[in-house]
Design a protein around this motif. Structure first.
Motif, PDB file in Angstrom:
ATOM      1  N   VAL A  56       8.096   9.405 -16.454  1.00  0.00           N
ATOM      2  CA  VAL A  56       7.626   9.242 -15.075  1.00  0.00           C
ATOM      3  C   VAL A  56       6.723  10.400 -14.673  1.00  0.00           C
ATOM      4  O   VAL A  56       5.677  10.208 -14.042  1.00  0.00           O
ATOM      5  CB  VAL A  56       8.823   9.127 -14.103  1.00  0.00           C
ATOM      6  N   GLN A  57       7.112  11.623 -15.056  1.00  0.00           N
ATOM      7  CA  GLN A  57       6.294  12.783 -14.720  1.00  0.00           C
ATOM      8  C   GLN A  57       4.926  12.694 -15.383  1.00  0.00           C
ATOM      9  O   GLN A  57       3.905  13.072 -14.796  1.00  0.00           O
ATOM     10  CB  GLN A  57       7.000  14.072 -15.148  1.00  0.00           C
TER      11      GLN A  57
ATOM     12  N   SER B 283      12.662  10.701 -17.039  1.00  0.00           N
ATOM     13  CA  SER B 283      12.034  11.666 -16.131  1.00  0.00           C
ATOM     14  C   SER B 283      10.731  12.194 -16.718  1.00  0.00           C
ATOM     15  O   SER B 283       9.723  12.344 -16.005  1.00  0.00           O
ATOM     16  CB  SER B 283      12.990  12.830 -15.850  1.00  0.00           C
ATOM     17  N   GLU B 284      10.746  12.464 -18.014  1.00  0.00           N
ATOM     18  CA  GLU B 284       9.536  12.960 -18.670  1.00  0.00           C
ATOM     19  C   GLU B 284       8.429  11.912 -18.646  1.00  0.00           C
ATOM     20  O   GLU B 284       7.258  12.225 -18.405  1.00  0.00           O
ATOM     21  CB  GLU B 284       9.860  13.346 -20.115  1.00  0.00           C
TER      22      GLU B 284
ATOM     23  N   HIS C 261      18.200   9.985 -19.165  1.00  0.00           N
ATOM     24  CA  HIS C 261      17.619  10.434 -17.894  1.00  0.00           C
ATOM     25  C   HIS C 261      16.466  11.407 -18.141  1.00  0.00           C
ATOM     26  O   HIS C 261      15.425  11.348 -17.476  1.00  0.00           O
ATOM     27  CB  HIS C 261      18.699  11.099 -17.040  1.00  0.00           C
ATOM     28  N   ALA C 262      16.638  12.290 -19.120  1.00  0.00           N
ATOM     29  CA  ALA C 262      15.580  13.254 -19.440  1.00  0.00           C
ATOM     30  C   ALA C 262      14.342  12.539 -19.979  1.00  0.00           C
ATOM     31  O   ALA C 262      13.208  12.893 -19.628  1.00  0.00           O
ATOM     32  CB  ALA C 262      16.094  14.266 -20.461  1.00  0.00           C
TER      33      ALA C 262
END
Length: 267
Positions: free
Chosen positions: A25-26, A22-23, A18-19
């Motif tokens: 996508v950010q 998320s990174e 997930h991390a």
């Protein structure tokens, strides 16, 4: 790693994945926002000042072993043919609507009046020659840079994102950046793109050979003969700079290199 290691549990692996996602996508979101700031014009005039300083620092570059005039002309013809095959137009893909050129107006009128064909041909040839002389359709060198600055505008690092294929040109651009940014005033702390941890921006620096010259720089003698020959051949063309009042004409005898910087992204 040992059996029962908590880092191998399903929950830990899911959190790690997930991390990572998320990174990623950010990062995509940040890239899109950085491009949109430039594309929509939501940038502070400070970056325009940076562009001006960069170009001023690269005001008199060498020719970097660029192809000769005949090869540039051949490349220009091939590029126009490629664009015509791709889009049905000898120019680039259409952007914002611009006023029609004289050749386009004549082409429209000449559809039903063959008598205009010669005048239309001369007008369009002049426009193509202008594009070539100003480097619009000649071979270009482009290098992409990422500039990292402090919140006060001081340069911290220059990263080379993509090369031009000409090492001498790349080195020239890289060496020009530090003194150029050293001459710029610090940005306002509340300007968009200026953060407490610094400024990050991406630039493209495009170099090309141009074949134009100021009339004020021309001298009697060979220059007058050259102008007379162009006039006799119907190829005398140029333009007037409303800002400086200078008149420029096409001069294929004296090619020089021109560098232009373009802001791509502001983070």
């Amino acid at each position: 790693m040992r059996p029962g290691d908590p880092s191998l549990s399903a929950e830990a692996l899911a959190a790690e994945e997930h991390a990572r996602v998320s990174e990623r996508v950010q990062g995509i979101v940040d890239e899109r926002r950085a491009r949109d700031r430039v594309d929509t014009g939501r940038i502070h005039p400070y970056f325009g000042q940076l562009r001006a300083q960069l170009e001023k620092q690269m005001d008199a570059p060498p020719l970097f072993d660029m192809p000769s005039f005949p090869k540039q002309l051949l490349y220009s013809y091939a590029e126009k043919a490629r664009q015509f095959g791709a889009s049905g137009s000898p120019g680039a893909m259409p952007g914002p609507r611009k006023p029609p050129k004289p050749g386009e107006l004549l082409a429209k009128r000449a559809r039903d009046e063959p008598g205009y064909n010669r005048l239309r041909g001369l007008s369009q040839a002049g426009e193509e020659l202008q594009d070539f002389a100003h480097g619009v359709s000649t071979l270009k060198l482009t290098v992409t840079l990422e500039l990292l600055q402090g919140p006060d505008g001081l340069l911290r690092e220059v990263k080379l994102i993509s090369r031009s294929g000409n090492r001498a040109y790349d080195d020239y651009v890289l060496q020009a950046v530090p003194p150029a940014l050293g001459k710029s005033a610090p940005p306002p702390p509340d300007a968009m793109g200026v953060h407490t941890d610094g400024i990050r921006s991406v630039w493209a620096v495009e170099g090309r050979v141009v074949y134009v010259r100021k009339v004020s720089e021309m001298k009697k003698g060979s220059d007058n003969i050259y102008l007379a020959a162009l006039t006799a051949a119907g190829l005398l063309a140029g333009n007037f700079d409303e800002t400086t009042g200078e008149v420029y004409i096409i001069d294929v005898r004296n090619p020089h290199f021109e560098c232009r910087s373009r802001l791509l992204r502001v983070y």
